[in-house]
Every structure is written in C-alpha cells, then in structure tokens.
Design an enzyme around this catalytic site. Structure first.
Site, PDB file in Angstrom:
ATOM      1  N   MET A 129       0.866  -1.388   0.018  1.00  0.00           N
ATOM      2  CA  MET A 129       0.038   0.025   0.143  1.00  0.00           C
ATOM      3  C   MET A 129       1.136   1.314   0.062  1.00  0.00           C
ATOM      4  SD  MET A 129      -3.392  -0.891   2.188  1.00  0.00           S
ATOM      5  CE  MET A 129      -2.623  -0.470   3.615  1.00  0.00           C
ATOM      6  N   ALA A 166       4.197   3.776   1.264  1.00  0.00           N
ATOM      7  CA  ALA A 166       4.762   4.288   2.637  1.00  0.00           C
ATOM      8  C   ALA A 166       5.818   3.370   2.826  1.00  0.00           C
ATOM      9  CB  ALA A 166       3.604   4.382   3.445  1.00  0.00           C
ATOM     10  N   GLY A 168      11.161  -2.896   5.552  1.00  0.00           N
ATOM     11  CA  GLY A 168      10.317  -4.248   5.302  1.00  0.00           C
ATOM     12  C   GLY A 168       9.877  -4.479   3.845  1.00  0.00           C
ATOM     13  N   HIS A 169       9.236  -3.691   3.198  1.00  0.00           N
ATOM     14  CA  HIS A 169       8.945  -3.827   1.831  1.00  0.00           C
ATOM     15  C   HIS A 169       9.981  -4.194   1.151  1.00  0.00           C
ATOM     16  CE1 HIS A 169       5.733  -1.114   3.482  1.00  0.00           C
ATOM     17  NE2 HIS A 169       4.755  -1.902   3.177  1.00  0.00           N
ATOM     18  N   GLY A 177       4.904  -9.993   4.283  1.00  0.00           N
ATOM     19  CA  GLY A 177       5.703  -9.971   5.426  1.00  0.00           C
ATOM     20  C   GLY A 177       5.093 -10.699   6.567  1.00  0.00           C
ATOM     21  N   GLU A 178       5.864 -11.164   7.360  1.00  0.00           N
ATOM     22  CA  GLU A 178       5.259 -12.018   8.782  1.00  0.00           C
ATOM     23  C   GLU A 178       4.769 -11.094   9.812  1.00  0.00           C
ATOM     24  OE1 GLU A 178       8.205 -15.067   9.777  1.00  0.00           O
ATOM     25  OE2 GLU A 178       7.463 -16.576   8.469  1.00  0.00           O
ATOM     26  N   GLN A 227      -2.744 -12.089   8.485  1.00  0.00           N
ATOM     27  CA  GLN A 227      -2.994 -11.784   6.998  1.00  0.00           C
ATOM     28  C   GLN A 227      -2.310 -12.736   6.044  1.00  0.00           C
ATOM     29  OE1 GLN A 227      -2.795  -7.699   5.074  1.00  0.00           O
ATOM     30  NE2 GLN A 227      -0.715  -8.524   4.690  1.00  0.00           N
ATOM     31  N   SER A 281       4.451   0.723   8.303  1.00  0.00           N
ATOM     32  CA  SER A 281       4.333   2.239   7.782  1.00  0.00           C
ATOM     33  C   SER A 281       3.571   3.146   8.981  1.00  0.00           C
ATOM     34  CB  SER A 281       3.431   2.035   6.793  1.00  0.00           C
ATOM     35  OG  SER A 281       3.750   1.411   5.728  1.00  0.00           O
ATOM     36  N   ARG A 282       2.878   2.702   9.754  1.00  0.00           N
ATOM     37  CA  ARG A 282       2.389   3.449  10.667  1.00  0.00           C
ATOM     38  C   ARG A 282       3.211   3.815  12.195  1.00  0.00           C
ATOM     39  NH1 ARG A 282      -2.385  -0.216   9.462  1.00  0.00           N
ATOM     40  NH2 ARG A 282      -3.947   1.128   8.537  1.00  0.00           N
TER      41      ARG A 282
HETATM   42  O1  PAF Z   1      -0.042  -5.637   3.834  1.00  0.00           O
HETATM   43  C1  PAF Z   1      -0.269  -4.806   3.140  1.00  0.00           C
HETATM   44  O2  PAF Z   1       0.332  -3.869   2.848  1.00  0.00           O
HETATM   45  C2  PAF Z   1      -1.921  -4.967   2.549  1.00  0.00           C
HETATM   46  O3  PAF Z   1      -2.733  -5.393   3.587  1.00  0.00           O
HETATM   47  C3  PAF Z   1      -1.776  -5.785   1.084  1.00  0.00           C
HETATM   48  C4  PAF Z   1      -1.333  -7.256   1.260  1.00  0.00           C
HETATM   49  C5  PAF Z   1      -0.916  -4.934   0.166  1.00  0.00           C
HETATM   50  C6  PAF Z   1      -3.240  -5.560   0.844  1.00  0.00           C
HETATM   51  O4  PAF Z   1      -3.764  -4.106   0.218  1.00  0.00           O
END
Ligand code: PAF
Length: 282
Positions: A34, A36, A40-41, A151-152, A157, A190-191
């Site tokens: 999403m 930001a 990690g990303h 990510g874990e 999720q 991100s938060r």
């Molecule tokens: O983890 C996230 O950033 C979101 O939940 C995802 C998997 C991109 C779905 O919008």
C-alpha cells in the site's frame, strides 16, 4: 541501479508485460503493497528478486480494508518516493492502479475466508480481512505471478492469504518473509511514522515483552497466564490499550492449551491513536 521504474496502471498493461516475460521463460514475483515503503517492503522485493527473474510491486491503498473511523485518509502516500525506493531494491515494474480500476462501478464481490479470519484481528477489525482477501485475490489474478511475497509482520493476514489461494486454486506460490525490525526490535511498519518520540520509545518494549512471554511459555507456564502477564507488562510499559496478546496455533490461529504443535504469539496494542501489531514463533 535502475533509477526510473516503469509503471503500468491497468490490468491489460500489466498482463501484456507479464506475458512478454513469460514468453522468454522468466519467473515473475509480485510484492503487493500500500506504499509508504520501508525496509520491510524493500526486503520483500530483494527476496523476490533472488527467486524470480522479474519483480512487480503493486501500490494501492485499498479502501476496503479500512473501517470508516480508521486512517485511510491520512495513510501516507508518496508514489514518486516509493517508486525510487523500489527501483533501488531491484524491482522491475510498478503496478499502480487507481480505485476505478480495482473497484469499477457496480463492483459487488467480497472474498471472505472463514475461520482463520475470525479471531484476533478479525474481532477488532471485522472489515479488514474481507478487504484484504478481495484485493489480494484481484492482484494475484490480474498479475498471475509465479509467486507473491508477504511479510510475517502481518502474520494472520499471511495465513488468510495462504488459505484463500489454496481454497480458490489460485496458481501462485504464497511466500511469507521474516519481519524486519529496527535496531531496538520494533517491527517496521508504515504506521510507526505516526508515533511521537515518547510513543516510539514505548513501542520498542512490545518486542521484548513477547520474547519474555515466549520464555515463560517454553518453561511450562500456563498459556492463559502467560498471555495475561504479557498484557499486564504492556500496560505497565505505557501502552494505552491492549487489544490482545495471544498464543495461537501457527496455522489456524485458534487457541492452544500447550505447545505440542507449532504456535505463534501475536499482539495488538495502542499508543494513543496508533495501533501496533507484532508476532513471533513460540
Ligand atoms: O499488507 C499490506 O500492505 C496490505 O494489506 C496488502 C497485502 C498490500 C493488501 O492491500
């Protein structure tokens, strides 16, 4: 280093690029985000790049996974900066659809994954996994990559997405990657950008509290007592509210009485208006 990242904004554009790669026998990875972006990303992109010839990152702030009172409007958005970071991490293509592409007028489908979605996050954010499963199903079907990387850090999720892909026969390998942490153990998120300096200091305690709880559980303390003690420690450390600290079956997220099977400790706690989650293998 590739400094300008090609971007596609619709499904035909995405599919024709993936088809061109496939024609050359290339393996394709997808990293849904999403935006930001933080380390990690980027580590997901790097892992994907180790395993795949080409990596796509998607960037879409998914309105369906935010409740009306949550932070959809103030969620940080900076595509130019994210695009530069992705290029630096080895990403080959940015997929950045807008809302009308993802949810055109008349969109009426909601993907619900029962059981694993119900406890923990499902209790406190009942809208959340429906929104995540719906958007991730779309992203997987739009791109049809060989593998998708998550990510874990968002452990529940990840289990929901694995279940969904299995149940719907979506032919994509779902890969979970270890949580990336700050030097003091705080899980990157991100938060975290919302935290004041004081809150940031307290936030780092969560990781240590979970480590202590794991030690207690491994040494034979009763699971319910370990959970309650960890929640007490979080409150004492300054967390303003604790949604849960729970030791659960690592795949189903159902309660456990002992550690006979792989288990996970998961927590969600508030610092002012910011909600943090973390988890670890027990
Ligand atoms: O983890 C996230 O950033 C979101 O939940 C995802 C998997 C991109 C779905 O919008």
């Amino acid at each position: 280093m590739n400094s300008s990242l090609p971007v596609v904004r619709d499904t035909p554009g995405l599919r024709s690029q993936v088809a061109a790669w496939r024609k050359h026998g290339l393996r394709v990875g997808l990293v849904p985000t999403m935006g930001a972006l933080h380390e990690g990303h980027l580590s997901l992109v790097r892992t994907a790049k180790e395993k795949c010839h080409r990596v796509i990152a998607s960037l879409f702030v998914n309105p369906r996974q935010f409740a009306p009172h949550e932070d959809f409007d103030r969620y940080p958005r900076d595509e130019a900066s994210d695009s530069g970071l992705l290029a630096g991490a080895g990403c080959d293509l940015l997929y950045a659809p807008d809302r009308a592409i993802m949810y055109p007028a008349g969109f009426a489908t909601n993907v619900i994954v029962s059981d694993v979605s119900t406890p923990l996050e499902g209790e406190f954010r009942p809208h959340f996994f429906g929104g995540v499963a719906t958007v991730v199903a779309k992203l997987l079907l739009q791109a049809l990559p060989d593998a998708a990387y998550f990510g874990e850090k968002d452990y529940q999720q990840l289990q929901v997405i694995k279940r969904m892909a299995r149940d719907l026969d979506i032919p994509v390998e779902i890969v979970g990657c270890a949580t990336v942490r700050e030097h003091d153990g705080l899980a990157m998120s991100s938060r975290n950008a919302y935290l004041s300096a004081d809150e940031r200091r307290i936030a780092a305690r969560l990781n240590h509290i979970l480590h202590d709880a794991i030690k207690a559980a491994r040494s034979g303390d009763a699971i319910m007592e370990v959970e309650a003690e960890a929640a007490r420690h979080a409150a004492a450390a300054g967390f303003t509210s604790i949604d849960y600290v729970a030791i659960r079956d690592a795949e189903t997220l159902q309660p456990v009485n002992d550690l006979a099977h792989p288990a996970r400790i998961l927590a969600a706690a508030w610092l002012g208006k910011t909600r943090l989650i973390d988890n670890m293998a027990v």
